[in-house]
Write a protein that holds these residues in place. Structure first.
Motif, PDB file in Angstrom:
ATOM      1  N   GLN A 148       0.881  -1.179   0.000  1.00 24.01           N
ATOM      2  CA  GLN A 148       0.000   0.000   0.000  1.00 24.01           C
ATOM      3  C   GLN A 148       0.913   1.222   0.000  1.00 24.01           C
ATOM      4  N   ILE A 149       0.719   2.085  -0.977  1.00 23.93           N
ATOM      5  CA  ILE A 149       1.556   3.287  -1.051  1.00 23.93           C
ATOM      6  C   ILE A 149       0.668   4.526  -1.042  1.00 23.93           C
ATOM      7  N   THR A 150       0.974   5.450  -0.122  1.00 19.60           N
ATOM      8  CA  THR A 150       0.277   6.732  -0.091  1.00 19.60           C
ATOM      9  C   THR A 150       1.221   7.807  -0.611  1.00 19.60           C
ATOM     10  N   VAL A 151       0.810   8.457  -1.670  1.00 19.04           N
ATOM     11  CA  VAL A 151       1.577   9.550  -2.265  1.00 19.04           C
ATOM     12  C   VAL A 151       1.057  10.856  -1.664  1.00 19.04           C
ATOM     13  N   LEU A 152       1.946  11.624  -1.039  1.00 17.55           N
ATOM     14  CA  LEU A 152       1.518  12.863  -0.369  1.00 17.55           C
ATOM     15  C   LEU A 152       2.176  14.065  -1.043  1.00 17.55           C
ATOM     16  N   PRO A 153       1.419  14.825  -1.817  1.00 21.83           N
ATOM     17  CA  PRO A 153       1.998  15.978  -2.523  1.00 21.83           C
ATOM     18  C   PRO A 153       2.315  17.135  -1.565  1.00 21.83           C
ATOM     19  N   TYR A 154       3.594  17.455  -1.510  1.00 20.07           N
ATOM     20  CA  TYR A 154       4.052  18.571  -0.664  1.00 20.07           C
ATOM     21  C   TYR A 154       4.008  19.844  -1.513  1.00 20.07           C
ATOM     22  N   PHE A 155       2.789  20.252  -1.797  1.00 23.96           N
ATOM     23  CA  PHE A 155       2.518  21.407  -2.653  1.00 23.96           C
ATOM     24  C   PHE A 155       1.477  22.284  -1.968  1.00 23.96           C
ATOM     25  N   LEU A 156       1.572  23.587  -2.189  1.00 25.12           N
ATOM     26  CA  LEU A 156       0.644  24.506  -1.536  1.00 25.12           C
ATOM     27  C   LEU A 156      -0.647  24.722  -2.317  1.00 25.12           C
ATOM     28  N   ASN A 157      -0.530  24.785  -3.631  1.00 24.91           N
ATOM     29  CA  ASN A 157      -1.712  25.114  -4.429  1.00 24.91           C
ATOM     30  C   ASN A 157      -2.171  23.928  -5.267  1.00 24.91           C
ATOM     31  N   SER A 158      -3.435  23.927  -5.576  1.00 25.20           N
ATOM     32  CA  SER A 158      -3.993  22.858  -6.402  1.00 25.20           C
ATOM     33  C   SER A 158      -3.812  23.200  -7.869  1.00 25.20           C
ATOM     34  N   GLY A 159      -2.585  23.473  -8.253  1.00 25.91           N
ATOM     35  CA  GLY A 159      -2.277  23.805  -9.641  1.00 25.91           C
ATOM     36  C   GLY A 159      -2.124  22.553 -10.486  1.00 25.91           C
TER      37      GLY A 159
ATOM     38  N   ARG B 282       0.165  31.352 -13.609  1.00 23.35           N
ATOM     39  CA  ARG B 282      -0.601  31.757 -14.796  1.00 23.35           C
ATOM     40  C   ARG B 282      -2.040  31.267 -14.687  1.00 23.35           C
ATOM     41  N   ARG B 283      -2.248  30.334 -13.764  1.00 24.05           N
ATOM     42  CA  ARG B 283      -3.568  29.742 -13.565  1.00 24.05           C
ATOM     43  C   ARG B 283      -4.277  30.568 -12.487  1.00 24.05           C
ATOM     44  N   GLN B 284      -5.279  31.327 -12.903  1.00 25.64           N
ATOM     45  CA  GLN B 284      -5.889  32.281 -11.974  1.00 25.64           C
ATOM     46  C   GLN B 284      -6.500  31.591 -10.753  1.00 25.64           C
ATOM     47  N   ARG B 285      -6.949  30.351 -10.940  1.00 27.46           N
ATOM     48  CA  ARG B 285      -7.561  29.644  -9.808  1.00 27.46           C
ATOM     49  C   ARG B 285      -6.571  29.466  -8.654  1.00 27.46           C
ATOM     50  N   SER B 286      -5.307  29.234  -9.007  1.00 29.73           N
ATOM     51  CA  SER B 286      -4.271  29.098  -7.972  1.00 29.73           C
ATOM     52  C   SER B 286      -4.090  30.420  -7.223  1.00 29.73           C
ATOM     53  N   ASN B 287      -4.082  31.506  -7.964  1.00 32.48           N
ATOM     54  CA  ASN B 287      -3.941  32.812  -7.321  1.00 32.48           C
ATOM     55  C   ASN B 287      -5.156  33.115  -6.436  1.00 32.48           C
ATOM     56  N   ASP B 288      -6.317  32.719  -6.922  1.00 33.98           N
ATOM     57  CA  ASP B 288      -7.541  32.951  -6.150  1.00 33.98           C
ATOM     58  C   ASP B 288      -7.515  32.182  -4.828  1.00 33.98           C
ATOM     59  N   GLU B 289      -6.895  30.999  -4.843  1.00 32.42           N
ATOM     60  CA  GLU B 289      -6.758  30.231  -3.593  1.00 32.42           C
ATOM     61  C   GLU B 289      -5.973  31.031  -2.550  1.00 32.42           C
ATOM     62  N   VAL B 290      -4.918  31.693  -3.028  1.00 29.05           N
ATOM     63  CA  VAL B 290      -4.080  32.479  -2.112  1.00 29.05           C
ATOM     64  C   VAL B 290      -4.854  33.691  -1.594  1.00 29.05           C
ATOM     65  N   ILE B 291      -5.593  34.315  -2.493  1.00 33.92           N
ATOM     66  CA  ILE B 291      -6.388  35.482  -2.089  1.00 33.92           C
ATOM     67  C   ILE B 291      -7.459  35.065  -1.067  1.00 33.92           C
ATOM     68  N   ALA B 292      -8.064  33.903  -1.293  1.00 37.89           N
ATOM     69  CA  ALA B 292      -9.066  33.398  -0.347  1.00 37.89           C
ATOM     70  C   ALA B 292      -8.422  33.067   1.004  1.00 37.89           C
ATOM     71  N   LEU B 293      -7.205  32.542   0.941  1.00 33.44           N
ATOM     72  CA  LEU B 293      -6.478  32.218   2.172  1.00 33.44           C
ATOM     73  C   LEU B 293      -6.182  33.493   2.965  1.00 33.44           C
ATOM     74  N   ALA B 294      -5.788  34.546   2.258  1.00 37.38           N
ATOM     75  CA  ALA B 294      -5.524  35.825   2.921  1.00 37.38           C
ATOM     76  C   ALA B 294      -6.798  36.375   3.560  1.00 37.38           C
ATOM     77  N   GLU B 295      -7.918  36.174   2.902  1.00 44.18           N
ATOM     78  CA  GLU B 295      -9.201  36.616   3.457  1.00 44.18           C
ATOM     79  C   GLU B 295      -9.508  35.894   4.779  1.00 44.18           C
ATOM     80  N   LYS B 296      -9.277  34.573   4.776  1.00 46.02           N
ATOM     81  CA  LYS B 296      -9.490  33.788   6.004  1.00 46.02           C
ATOM     82  C   LYS B 296      -8.554  34.253   7.107  1.00 46.02           C
ATOM     83  N   LEU B 297      -7.307  34.484   6.695  1.00 40.62           N
ATOM     84  CA  LEU B 297      -6.280  34.891   7.647  1.00 40.62           C
ATOM     85  C   LEU B 297      -6.635  36.250   8.262  1.00 40.62           C
ATOM     86  N   LYS B 298      -7.265  37.090   7.469  1.00 33.74           N
ATOM     87  CA  LYS B 298      -7.697  38.411   7.949  1.00 33.74           C
ATOM     88  C   LYS B 298      -8.650  38.256   9.138  1.00 33.74           C
TER      89      LYS B 298
END
Lengths: 122, 122
Positions: free
Chosen positions: A64-75, B12-28
């Motif tokens: 069983q292998i779990t791949v865990l993406p160490y990424f911040l955005n869902s790009g 370049r993917r606006q959805r990724s940028n929007d995630e960050v903007i939404a995160l900043a809103e939560k953080l606010k």
């Protein structure tokens, strides 16, 4: 046996890759009750690549292998590239269950971590 | 007034940028006791860029600005590019204190967050 594969982007700067490898080492200690194997792998630019990381886990006995993406955005890397690389090797290991966990940026604890860093800085 | 500027790479993917903007809103909301202003800005590829983000905070009344790099690794972006962009605008605002907090990947809570994600996936 269960394996955890921590996937980072990979950098031309080896120090960045070493940070990820060190993180996987720490995680190995922390997750010893849940995972027999914990390793780091990279999407590109650095060794070990995802396919090789999965192969190494299987060779070490993982079923069983779990791949865990160490990424911040869902790009694209999270939504397309990592699933693509994982799917490409699945047929090689029909007896191994390989799943992809949510990327770390989707963790509900992220906001708490940002808050702690922000408040400590004031 | 105190401002928190959450800095992401920018995509370049606006959805990724929007995630960050939404995160900043939560953080606010989360940091309302500590920061009067919380906004997102980007190193490249997306609006608002760092220099403009700092200028916006000052225009809104900030006299202390904390720049928080939303980056996992201490690569060139964290060690060179963000400090460079911040230093470039410092002379424009001599009465404003601008500091750079540690990048989120350096948080001691990161390992706990990874563990939680890994264990939940088993």
């Amino acid at each position: 046996m269960k394996a955890l594969l921590l996937i980072a982007h990979g950098s031309r700067r080896q120090r960045s890759n070493d940070e990820v490898i060190a993180l996987a080492e720490k995680l190995k200690t922390e997750c010893a009750e849940h995972y027999d194997i914990v390793q780091a792998a990279f999407l590109e630019l650095a060794d070990t690549l995802i396919a090789d990381g999965i192969e190494n886990c299987v060779r070490d006995g993982a079923r069983q292998i779990t791949v865990l993406p160490y990424f911040l955005n869902s790009g694209r890397h999270v939504t397309e590239d990592i699933p693509h690389d994982v799917d490409a090797v699945r047929p090689n290991f029909p007896d191994v269950e390989i799943q992809i966990a949510q990327h770390i940026g989707a963790s509900t604890a992220m906001i708490d971590m940002l808050k702690a860093t922000a408040v400590n800085a004031v």
